[in-house]
Design a protein around this motif. Structure first.
Motif, mmCIF file in Angstrom:
data_model
loop_
_atom_site.group_PDB
_atom_site.id
_atom_site.type_symbol
_atom_site.label_atom_id
_atom_site.label_comp_id
_atom_site.label_asym_id
_atom_site.label_seq_id
_atom_site.Cartn_x
_atom_site.Cartn_y
_atom_site.Cartn_z
ATOM 1 N N LEU A 4 11.195 -7.057 4.907
ATOM 2 C CA LEU A 4 10.359 -5.942 4.297
ATOM 3 C C LEU A 4 10.353 -4.899 5.176
ATOM 4 O O LEU A 4 9.842 -5.004 6.150
ATOM 5 C CB LEU A 4 9.150 -6.204 3.529
ATOM 6 N N GLU A 5 10.632 -3.770 4.904
ATOM 7 C CA GLU A 5 10.401 -2.582 5.857
ATOM 8 C C GLU A 5 9.912 -1.141 5.031
ATOM 9 O O GLU A 5 10.723 -0.928 3.808
ATOM 10 C CB GLU A 5 11.589 -2.153 6.532
ATOM 11 N N LEU A 6 8.691 -0.955 5.294
ATOM 12 C CA LEU A 6 8.449 0.530 4.560
ATOM 13 C C LEU A 6 8.368 1.666 5.372
ATOM 14 O O LEU A 6 8.064 1.546 6.845
ATOM 15 C CB LEU A 6 6.815 0.459 4.065
ATOM 16 N N THR A 7 8.751 2.776 5.237
ATOM 17 C CA THR A 7 8.829 4.110 5.909
ATOM 18 C C THR A 7 8.256 5.092 5.195
ATOM 19 O O THR A 7 8.688 5.722 4.093
ATOM 20 C CB THR A 7 10.229 4.214 6.455
ATOM 21 N N ASP A 8 7.085 5.764 5.742
ATOM 22 C CA ASP A 8 6.369 6.975 5.355
ATOM 23 C C ASP A 8 6.350 6.706 3.678
ATOM 24 O O ASP A 8 6.733 7.845 2.998
ATOM 25 C CB ASP A 8 7.357 8.073 5.638
ATOM 26 N N VAL A 9 5.699 5.778 3.324
ATOM 27 C CA VAL A 9 5.734 5.745 1.876
ATOM 28 C C VAL A 9 4.313 6.245 1.414
ATOM 29 O O VAL A 9 3.103 6.121 1.999
ATOM 30 C CB VAL A 9 5.481 3.974 1.683
ATOM 31 N N GLY A 10 4.380 7.264 0.774
ATOM 32 C CA GLY A 10 3.302 7.921 0.010
ATOM 33 C C GLY A 10 3.575 7.870 -1.733
ATOM 34 O O GLY A 10 4.367 8.034 -2.369
ATOM 35 N N PHE A 11 2.274 8.000 -2.058
ATOM 36 C CA PHE A 11 1.981 8.048 -3.783
ATOM 37 C C PHE A 11 0.622 8.843 -3.915
ATOM 38 O O PHE A 11 -0.251 8.517 -3.255
ATOM 39 C CB PHE A 11 2.090 6.748 -4.177
ATOM 40 N N THR A 12 0.802 9.409 -4.999
ATOM 41 C CA THR A 12 -0.063 10.289 -5.461
ATOM 42 C C THR A 12 -0.805 10.037 -7.171
ATOM 43 O O THR A 12 0.274 10.075 -7.914
ATOM 44 C CB THR A 12 -0.288 11.776 -5.182
ATOM 45 N N TYR A 13 -1.954 9.865 -7.403
ATOM 46 C CA TYR A 13 -2.386 10.114 -8.833
ATOM 47 C C TYR A 13 -2.727 11.635 -8.960
ATOM 48 O O TYR A 13 -3.872 11.794 -8.561
ATOM 49 C CB TYR A 13 -3.292 9.136 -9.101
ATOM 50 N N GLY A 14 -1.954 12.590 -9.519
ATOM 51 C CA GLY A 14 -2.345 13.586 -9.737
ATOM 52 C C GLY A 14 -2.643 14.441 -8.362
ATOM 53 O O GLY A 14 -1.653 14.243 -7.381
ATOM 54 N N PRO A 15 -3.689 15.169 -8.022
ATOM 55 C CA PRO A 15 -3.724 15.589 -6.532
ATOM 56 C C PRO A 15 -4.344 14.428 -5.813
ATOM 57 O O PRO A 15 -4.667 14.792 -4.374
ATOM 58 C CB PRO A 15 -4.961 16.643 -6.962
ATOM 59 N N ARG A 16 -4.682 13.234 -6.267
ATOM 60 C CA ARG A 16 -5.479 12.337 -5.145
ATOM 61 C C ARG A 16 -4.337 11.379 -4.645
ATOM 62 O O ARG A 16 -3.723 10.544 -5.373
ATOM 63 C CB ARG A 16 -6.479 11.351 -5.964
ATOM 64 N N PRO A 17 -4.261 11.403 -3.399
ATOM 65 C CA PRO A 17 -3.369 10.498 -2.625
ATOM 66 C C PRO A 17 -3.628 9.076 -2.609
ATOM 67 O O PRO A 17 -5.048 8.781 -2.403
ATOM 68 C CB PRO A 17 -3.169 10.954 -1.234
ATOM 69 N N ALA A 18 -2.949 7.966 -3.098
ATOM 70 C CA ALA A 18 -3.221 6.805 -3.143
ATOM 71 C C ALA A 18 -2.747 6.044 -1.788
ATOM 72 O O ALA A 18 -3.306 4.956 -1.144
ATOM 73 C CB ALA A 18 -2.709 5.890 -4.312
ATOM 74 N N LEU A 19 -1.470 6.499 -1.609
ATOM 75 C CA LEU A 19 -0.915 6.149 -0.247
ATOM 76 C C LEU A 19 -0.319 7.202 0.587
ATOM 77 O O LEU A 19 0.055 8.265 -0.176
ATOM 78 C CB LEU A 19 0.229 5.202 -0.366
ATOM 79 N N ASP A 20 -0.573 7.117 1.680
ATOM 80 C CA ASP A 20 -0.231 8.468 2.559
ATOM 81 C C ASP A 20 0.408 8.049 4.020
ATOM 82 O O ASP A 20 -0.209 7.547 4.899
ATOM 83 C CB ASP A 20 -1.300 9.306 2.841
ATOM 84 N N GLY A 21 1.858 8.087 4.027
ATOM 85 C CA GLY A 21 2.438 7.848 5.355
ATOM 86 C C GLY A 21 2.332 6.335 5.764
ATOM 87 O O GLY A 21 2.485 6.026 6.968
#
Length: 235
Positions: A4-21
């Motif tokens: 498994l390899e993750l690269t710069d994964v980001g996810f937001t709920y509206g303006p709130r970042p849940a995952l950042d880089g």
């Protein structure tokens, strides 16, 4: 090739970042633990890995297959045991497994062979005709692991799989999953909030505020052991 390899994964709920880089890699056949306090981003990460959520930024690859561009090939390598049980309590152990095999399109004879193998591997053969509601928590988890392994994934994701189990069942499940790594070469990502489930040689990932606060062997996190390191990293 990484399991498994993750690269710069980001996810937001509206303006709130849940995952950042978020980025990390898991070696084939390894036991890996994902930790983090409530709200750290663990649930969001699990949802992305299982495609319950679409990836917004970055890349996720399972044995070289992009989850974004080759979702079927990537997910074919993945087996999942969710925190909340998804077994049908009124079906027998074997019926639950046969239903899952049919969903994966396994032919009848092949499904039978794999069901027999997993029942034996999980020490469930004597309980095959029992309805799931008659099983204790530890045995239900074994049914879920058997189900997750029917299509022969190389990466097994267990999301708080030991939650709600008594100490003996929890320890037995932990030993069993580690045995799958050693003997079957399965790569495991085990999310937990129970630090006593970890060993010094485990690959440890710690999420805090949507970012990766630690990525390495548990023994390398500094003085005081995992508990002290976790408190320091998530303060």
């Amino acid at each position: 090739m990484n399991a498994l390899e993750l690269t710069d994964v980001g996810f937001t709920y509206g303006p709130r970042p849940a995952l950042d880089g978020v980025g990390f890699a898991l070696a084939p056949g390894s036991f890996n633990a994902l930790l983090g306090p409530n709200g750290a981003g663990k649930s969001t990460l699990i949802a992305l890995l299982t495609r319950l959520y679409d990836l917004q930024r970055g890349e996720i690859a399972v044995f070289g297959h992009s989850l974004r561009r080759e979702p079927r090939k990537a997910l074919a390598q993945l087996g999942v045991v969710f925190q909340q049980s998804t077994l049908d309590l009124d079906l027998s152990v074997e019926q639950n497994l046969r239903y899952h095999a049919a969903l994966h399109g396994l032919p009848g004879k092949l499904a039978t062979l794999r069901i027999e193998r997993e029942l034996e591997r999980q020490q469930l053969t004597p309980r095959r005709r029992d309805k799931v509601r008659l099983l204790n928590g530890g045995h239900r988890r074994r049914v879920e692991i058997a189900r997750a392994l029917l299509h022969e994934p190389r990466l097994l994701l267990l999301d708080e799989a030991s939650a709600g189990l008594d100490p003996a069942s929890r320890n037995g499940l932990n030993r069993h999953v580690r045995q799958l790594c050693r003997e079957q070469g399965v790569t495991v990502l085990w999310t937990t909030h129970l630090l006593d489930e970890l060993q010094p040689t485990d690959h440890l990932l710690v999420l805090q505020n949507g970012r990766l606060a630690a990525d390495g062997a548990a023994a390398s996190l500094g003085e005081g052991g995992v508990a002290a390191a976790f408190e320091r990293l998530t303060a």
